[in-house]
Design a protein around this motif. Sequence first.
Motif, short mmCIF file in Angstrom:
data_model
loop_
_atom_site.label_atom_id
_atom_site.label_comp_id
_atom_site.label_asym_id
_atom_site.label_seq_id
_atom_site.Cartn_x
_atom_site.Cartn_y
_atom_site.Cartn_z
N ILE A 1 5.97 112.59 14.72
CA ILE A 1 7.20 112.36 13.95
C ILE A 1 8.35 113.17 14.56
CG2 ILE A 1 8.31 112.82 11.73
CD1 ILE A 1 5.65 112.00 10.41
N ASN A 2 8.07 114.42 14.96
CA ASN A 2 9.10 115.25 15.57
C ASN A 2 9.57 114.65 16.89
OD1 ASN A 2 9.18 117.09 13.49
ND2 ASN A 2 7.70 118.49 14.44
N GLU A 3 8.62 114.09 17.68
CA GLU A 3 9.01 113.43 18.94
C GLU A 3 9.88 112.22 18.67
OE1 GLU A 3 5.32 112.52 20.88
OE2 GLU A 3 4.87 114.62 21.34
N ILE A 4 9.51 111.40 17.69
CA ILE A 4 10.30 110.22 17.34
C ILE A 4 11.67 110.65 16.83
CG2 ILE A 4 10.47 108.28 15.73
CD1 ILE A 4 7.40 108.04 15.93
N ASN A 5 11.69 111.68 16.00
CA ASN A 5 12.95 112.19 15.44
C ASN A 5 13.86 112.69 16.56
OD1 ASN A 5 14.78 112.85 13.47
ND2 ASN A 5 13.83 114.81 12.98
N ALA A 6 13.30 113.42 17.54
CA ALA A 6 14.10 113.92 18.67
C ALA A 6 14.63 112.75 19.48
CB ALA A 6 13.25 114.84 19.53
N SER A 7 13.79 111.72 19.68
CA SER A 7 14.22 110.54 20.42
C SER A 7 15.35 109.83 19.68
CB SER A 7 13.03 109.60 20.61
OG SER A 7 13.45 108.38 21.15
N LEU A 8 15.22 109.71 18.36
CA LEU A 8 16.28 109.06 17.57
C LEU A 8 17.57 109.88 17.61
CD1 LEU A 8 14.30 107.80 14.43
CD2 LEU A 8 15.32 106.42 16.25
#
Length: 154
Positions: free
Chosen positions: A137-144
């Motif tokens: 989720i943190n990786e997706i959040n950083a990507s977003l």
Amino acid sequence: RNATSGEARSFVAVEGKRGGRYLTAYAKIPGTTWFVVSTIAEKKLTAEAQAVRNQIALVGISGVLLSIFLAYFISHSISAPLRELVRKVHDTGDDAGAQVDEEKHVEAGARAQDELSRLAQRFERMREAIKQKIQKINEINASLEQTVIERTAE
């Protein structure tokens, strides 16, 4: 003979006129020269003692069997809900989708024979799955966030 020696009460073993052995108990009545005497055949007394011994043995054996039954019942009433909890946690842990190191899992499974060990193992697997999900989720959040920053810059 014993009464004249000054004893107020005692037991005496005597031979009967017909050859039987008897146990006799006597006690002096205070303030008189009279004695109360009670006699019982040794065979009858022995039979009664054996009957009491048999009853005590029967009660003891019954007590042990009852204790075993109660111990089994109590242990089952404690372990059944625990086994159900382990099963539910196992199902939930598998649904969580944790990537588990199989070699580590097999080694831990060999050590985990009781319910509490298996439950602790399942909680550890669920913790790892949650940790992996949070990381993803943190990786997706950083990507977003990076995408938002790029679009805002455009």
